[in-house]
Design a protein around this motif. Structure first.
Motif, PDB file in Angstrom:
ATOM      1  N   TYR A  38       0.824  -1.200   0.000  1.00 27.79           N
ATOM      2  CA  TYR A  38       0.000   0.000   0.000  1.00 27.79           C
ATOM      3  C   TYR A  38       0.865   1.259   0.000  1.00 27.79           C
ATOM      4  O   TYR A  38       0.753   2.104  -0.882  1.00 27.79           O
ATOM      5  N   ILE A  72      -3.002   1.576  -3.571  1.00 20.49           N
ATOM      6  CA  ILE A  72      -4.444   1.686  -3.833  1.00 20.49           C
ATOM      7  C   ILE A  72      -4.697   2.546  -5.066  1.00 20.49           C
ATOM      8  O   ILE A  72      -5.530   2.201  -5.909  1.00 20.49           O
ATOM      9  N   THR A  73      -3.962   3.641  -5.205  1.00 20.94           N
ATOM     10  CA  THR A  73      -4.117   4.485  -6.395  1.00 20.94           C
ATOM     11  C   THR A  73      -3.729   3.710  -7.648  1.00 20.94           C
ATOM     12  O   THR A  73      -4.425   3.751  -8.663  1.00 20.94           O
ATOM     13  N   GLU A 110      -6.391   1.164  -8.582  1.00 20.06           N
ATOM     14  CA  GLU A 110      -7.555   1.780  -9.224  1.00 20.06           C
ATOM     15  C   GLU A 110      -7.302   1.989 -10.720  1.00 20.06           C
ATOM     16  O   GLU A 110      -8.158   1.699 -11.552  1.00 20.06           O
ATOM     17  N   ALA A 146     -11.688   2.272   6.884  1.00 26.98           N
ATOM     18  CA  ALA A 146     -11.519   3.250   5.801  1.00 26.98           C
ATOM     19  C   ALA A 146     -10.546   2.731   4.737  1.00 26.98           C
ATOM     20  O   ALA A 146     -10.798   2.864   3.536  1.00 26.98           O
ATOM     21  N   THR A 147      -9.442   2.124   5.161  1.00 28.66           N
ATOM     22  CA  THR A 147      -8.458   1.585   4.215  1.00 28.66           C
ATOM     23  C   THR A 147      -9.054   0.426   3.427  1.00 28.66           C
ATOM     24  O   THR A 147      -8.889   0.338   2.207  1.00 28.66           O
ATOM     25  N   GLU A 155     -12.207  -0.145   2.777  1.00 35.41           N
ATOM     26  CA  GLU A 155     -13.221   0.377   1.856  1.00 35.41           C
ATOM     27  C   GLU A 155     -12.565   1.034   0.639  1.00 35.41           C
ATOM     28  O   GLU A 155     -13.002   0.844  -0.493  1.00 35.41           O
ATOM     29  N   LYS A 156     -11.499   1.799   0.885  1.00 35.56           N
ATOM     30  CA  LYS A 156     -10.768   2.425  -0.218  1.00 35.56           C
ATOM     31  C   LYS A 156     -10.204   1.355  -1.156  1.00 35.56           C
ATOM     32  O   LYS A 156     -10.274   1.481  -2.374  1.00 35.56           O
ATOM     33  N   ALA A 171     -11.203   0.488  -5.122  1.00 35.78           N
ATOM     34  CA  ALA A 171     -10.137   0.557  -6.127  1.00 35.78           C
ATOM     35  C   ALA A 171     -10.030  -0.729  -6.933  1.00 35.78           C
ATOM     36  O   ALA A 171      -9.263  -0.803  -7.885  1.00 35.78           O
TER      37      ALA A 171
END
Length: 187
Positions: A54, A62-63, A66, A86-87, A89-90, A94
């Protein structure tokens, strides 16, 4: 050839991951140091799986995931020290299929890899099925409209459909192509 892309800015972790994934059966181990390299290598090599950290320089995992999910989909397992909602879900948004909390162990990695690959294959099959069903529905709409045009000319519904079938067989065209031609003549 079973290829996997291992993405981490730490060479020792990439090496441990590569060794573990070879035990799992991967024969071609590709490596990248950051998210941008991961995107480039995925587009060039189309690996069967991506295992990605990550937190990395240049671009985080994550970016990168995506972007990869949109450009060249592949099952992705995220390595992270974070397991907060939150992580997670992100990561889900993605397109990440699974994650392993660091420091990883082989007995955690293998099920995550297996689930990610199988989940990805299942989703790919469902997407193909949905696309096929959409195509069938669109074809059906053209055929129904063409039948309607022929029925306005005095044919029954069965006769209109049989006429479309005969025309398709005689001209070696699909029912949809014949239906579209009938509709074009009415415009």
């Amino acid at each position: 050839m079973k290829s996997v892309l291992v993405v981490d800015d730490k060479p020792d972790i990439r090496s441990r991951l590569a060794e573990s994934l070879m035990k799992y059966g991967f024969t071609d181990i590709l490596e990248a140091e950051n998210g941008q390299q991961a995107i480039d290598m995925t587009q060039a090599h189309h690996p069967l799986l991506i295992v990605m950290d990550y937190i990395m320089p240049v671009m985080d995992g994550i970016t990168a995931a995506e972007i990869i999910s949109k450009k060249c989909p592949a099952p992705i397992v995220l390595l992270t020290t974070r397991a907060d909602h939150a992580t997670i879900e992100k990561a889900r948004l993605a397109g990440i299929a699974n994650y392993v909390v660091e420091p990883f162990r082989e007995d955690q990695l293998f099920p995550a890899v297996d689930l990610a690959i199988h989940h990805f294959v299942e989703i790919a099959h469902l997407r193909q099925e949905v696309a096929k069903l959409k195509e069938t529905l669109e074809s059906r709409k053209f055929i129904e409209k063409a039948k309607g045009v022929l029925m306005q000319q005095g044919l029954s519904e069965q006769e209109a459909y049989r006429k479309i079938q005969r025309m398709a067989m005689n001209k070696r065209k699909t029912l949809t192509e014949v239906a579209q031609a009938i509709l074009l003549t009415q415009e």
